[in-house]
Design a protein around this motif. Structure first.
Motif, PDB file in Angstrom:
ATOM      1  N   TYR A  74     -31.559  11.903  93.908  1.00 16.67           N
ATOM      2  CA  TYR A  74     -31.860  13.119  93.152  1.00 16.67           C
ATOM      3  C   TYR A  74     -30.693  13.538  92.261  1.00 16.67           C
ATOM      4  CZ  TYR A  74     -35.370  13.048  96.765  1.00 16.67           C
ATOM      5  OH  TYR A  74     -36.375  12.653  97.605  1.00 16.67           O
ATOM      6  N   ALA A  75     -29.457  13.401  92.731  1.00 16.51           N
ATOM      7  CA  ALA A  75     -28.296  13.765  91.912  1.00 16.51           C
ATOM      8  C   ALA A  75     -28.214  12.861  90.683  1.00 16.51           C
ATOM      9  CB  ALA A  75     -27.014  13.680  92.733  1.00 16.51           C
ATOM     10  N   LEU A  76     -28.516  11.580  90.866  1.00 21.34           N
ATOM     11  CA  LEU A  76     -28.542  10.669  89.723  1.00 21.34           C
ATOM     12  C   LEU A  76     -29.636  11.082  88.735  1.00 21.34           C
ATOM     13  CD1 LEU A  76     -27.614   8.111  88.256  1.00 21.34           C
ATOM     14  CD2 LEU A  76     -29.226   6.824  89.674  1.00 21.34           C
ATOM     15  N   GLY A  77     -30.774  11.491  89.243  1.00 23.58           N
ATOM     16  CA  GLY A  77     -31.853  11.974  88.379  1.00 23.58           C
ATOM     17  C   GLY A  77     -31.421  13.174  87.556  1.00 23.58           C
ATOM     18  N   LEU A  78     -30.699  14.099  88.183  1.00 28.48           N
ATOM     19  CA  LEU A  78     -30.192  15.261  87.435  1.00 28.48           C
ATOM     20  C   LEU A  78     -29.215  14.828  86.348  1.00 28.48           C
ATOM     21  CD1 LEU A  78     -29.699  17.846  90.293  1.00 28.48           C
ATOM     22  CD2 LEU A  78     -31.206  18.088  88.322  1.00 28.48           C
ATOM     23  N   ALA A  79     -28.353  13.877  86.677  1.00 28.39           N
ATOM     24  CA  ALA A  79     -27.405  13.389  85.662  1.00 28.39           C
ATOM     25  C   ALA A  79     -28.145  12.700  84.521  1.00 28.39           C
ATOM     26  CB  ALA A  79     -26.396  12.434  86.311  1.00 28.39           C
ATOM     27  N   LEU A  80     -29.183  11.930  84.850  1.00 29.51           N
ATOM     28  CA  LEU A  80     -29.962  11.254  83.802  1.00 29.51           C
ATOM     29  C   LEU A  80     -30.690  12.252  82.902  1.00 29.51           C
ATOM     30  CD1 LEU A  80     -31.432   8.228  85.777  1.00 29.51           C
ATOM     31  CD2 LEU A  80     -29.704   8.163  83.960  1.00 29.51           C
ATOM     32  N   LEU A  81     -30.950  13.438  83.407  1.00 32.33           N
ATOM     33  CA  LEU A  81     -31.553  14.480  82.570  1.00 32.33           C
ATOM     34  C   LEU A  81     -30.486  15.246  81.790  1.00 32.33           C
ATOM     35  CD1 LEU A  81     -34.239  15.974  84.969  1.00 32.33           C
ATOM     36  CD2 LEU A  81     -34.608  14.439  83.036  1.00 32.33           C
ATOM     37  N   ALA A  82     -29.362  15.532  82.426  1.00 31.52           N
ATOM     38  CA  ALA A  82     -28.360  16.405  81.815  1.00 31.52           C
ATOM     39  C   ALA A  82     -27.588  15.743  80.677  1.00 31.52           C
ATOM     40  CB  ALA A  82     -27.383  16.901  82.880  1.00 31.52           C
ATOM     41  N   TRP A  83     -27.245  14.454  80.793  1.00 29.80           N
ATOM     42  CA  TRP A  83     -26.420  13.825  79.758  1.00 29.80           C
ATOM     43  C   TRP A  83     -27.123  13.717  78.412  1.00 29.80           C
ATOM     44  CZ3 TRP A  83     -21.472  13.839  79.632  1.00 29.80           C
ATOM     45  CH2 TRP A  83     -20.746  13.906  80.820  1.00 29.80           C
ATOM     46  N   PRO A  84     -28.393  13.321  78.333  1.00 26.16           N
ATOM     47  CA  PRO A  84     -29.047  13.338  77.013  1.00 26.16           C
ATOM     48  C   PRO A  84     -29.156  14.749  76.426  1.00 26.16           C
ATOM     49  CG  PRO A  84     -30.289  11.957  78.523  1.00 26.16           C
ATOM     50  CD  PRO A  84     -29.246  12.661  79.331  1.00 26.16           C
ATOM     51  N   VAL A  85     -29.408  15.727  77.282  1.00 23.64           N
ATOM     52  CA  VAL A  85     -29.476  17.111  76.803  1.00 23.64           C
ATOM     53  C   VAL A  85     -28.104  17.544  76.291  1.00 23.64           C
ATOM     54  CG1 VAL A  85     -29.883  19.510  77.496  1.00 23.64           C
ATOM     55  CG2 VAL A  85     -31.431  17.709  78.261  1.00 23.64           C
ATOM     56  N   PHE A  86     -27.050  17.142  76.989  1.00 25.10           N
ATOM     57  CA  PHE A  86     -25.697  17.444  76.531  1.00 25.10           C
ATOM     58  C   PHE A  86     -25.449  16.865  75.140  1.00 25.10           C
ATOM     59  CE2 PHE A  86     -21.279  16.172  75.990  1.00 25.10           C
ATOM     60  CZ  PHE A  86     -20.628  17.376  76.172  1.00 25.10           C
ATOM     61  N   ALA A  87     -25.850  15.615  74.936  1.00 21.37           N
ATOM     62  CA  ALA A  87     -25.643  14.968  73.632  1.00 21.37           C
ATOM     63  C   ALA A  87     -26.392  15.713  72.529  1.00 21.37           C
ATOM     64  CB  ALA A  87     -26.092  13.508  73.691  1.00 21.37           C
ATOM     65  N   VAL A  88     -27.614  16.111  72.813  1.00 23.97           N
ATOM     66  CA  VAL A  88     -28.415  16.833  71.815  1.00 23.97           C
ATOM     67  C   VAL A  88     -27.795  18.197  71.519  1.00 23.97           C
ATOM     68  CG1 VAL A  88     -30.644  17.955  71.420  1.00 23.97           C
ATOM     69  CG2 VAL A  88     -30.561  15.619  72.306  1.00 23.97           C
ATOM     70  N   LEU A  89     -27.403  18.931  72.559  1.00 20.69           N
ATOM     71  CA  LEU A  89     -26.817  20.260  72.347  1.00 20.69           C
ATOM     72  C   LEU A  89     -25.466  20.181  71.651  1.00 20.69           C
ATOM     73  CD1 LEU A  89     -27.712  22.046  75.701  1.00 20.69           C
ATOM     74  CD2 LEU A  89     -28.679  22.496  73.439  1.00 20.69           C
ATOM     75  N   ALA A  90     -24.669  19.185  71.993  1.00 19.51           N
ATOM     76  CA  ALA A  90     -23.367  19.042  71.331  1.00 19.51           C
ATOM     77  C   ALA A  90     -23.548  18.764  69.847  1.00 19.51           C
ATOM     78  CB  ALA A  90     -22.568  17.916  71.998  1.00 19.51           C
ATOM     79  N   THR A  91     -24.526  17.922  69.520  1.00 22.38           N
ATOM     80  CA  THR A  91     -24.816  17.640  68.109  1.00 22.38           C
ATOM     81  C   THR A  91     -25.382  18.880  67.419  1.00 22.38           C
ATOM     82  OG1 THR A  91     -25.251  15.348  68.685  1.00 22.38           O
ATOM     83  CG2 THR A  91     -26.073  16.109  66.556  1.00 22.38           C
TER      84      THR A  91
END
Length: 159
Positions: A74-91
């Protein structure tokens, strides 16, 4: 006759896993519901590329939820969701006039979400990157290197 409640987790590791499972299900449930709502909104306005983008995002969330649940990561699943969102928000924060835009402030929620779900290393790395992103945006803003926002002019409260 009342239904029997599931047994409580027995140790700290089981509590962590259960918390991560619940957070992943909450994030995916809300995220999928929101993306489906936006699919309908964008399709009603005939903005097909945005509707398809949201549909793809919702499908990605569903796949991550299914695979994480199947494997118990489950923690890996959260990371797989959070990192793409981070990239989009940072851009997006770059294109939304830096720290005056809304995207940069959502970046601070992601490390907290990862911490709650037990993805400590990802959370710490992301927290450091958020601080670097904010510092970069401040420097770029002071030297007028940020693009002007395209959508609407800034209001008095955004300056």
């Amino acid at each position: 006759m009342p239904l029997a409640e599931p047994p409580l987790p027995g140790n700290a590791h089981e509590v962590e896993v259960e918390l991560a499972r619940r957070i992943l299900k909450l994030v995916c449930g809300l995220g999928i519901a929101a993306t489906l709502m936006y699919v309908v909104v964008f399709a009603a306005h005939r903005l097909w590329w945005q509707a398809l983008g949201n549909l793809a995002l919702g499908t990605y969330m569903l796949i991550v939820l299914r695979q994480s649940t199947r494997r118990g990561h489950y923690a890996l699943g959260l990371a797989l969701l959070a990192w793409p969102v981070f990239a989009v928000l940072a851009t997006a924060s770059f294109w939304q006039n830096g720290i005056a835009g809304a995207a940069v402030w959502w970046l601070f929620a992601l490390p907290l979400l990862l911490l709650q779900g037990g993805a400590t290393r990802s959370a710490m790395l992301m927290a450091g990157l958020v601080m670097l992103q904010v510092a970069l945006l401040v420097v770029l803003s002071r030297h007028a290197f940020l693009p002007a926002p395209k959508a609407l002019p800034l209001g008095d409260l955004q300056r």
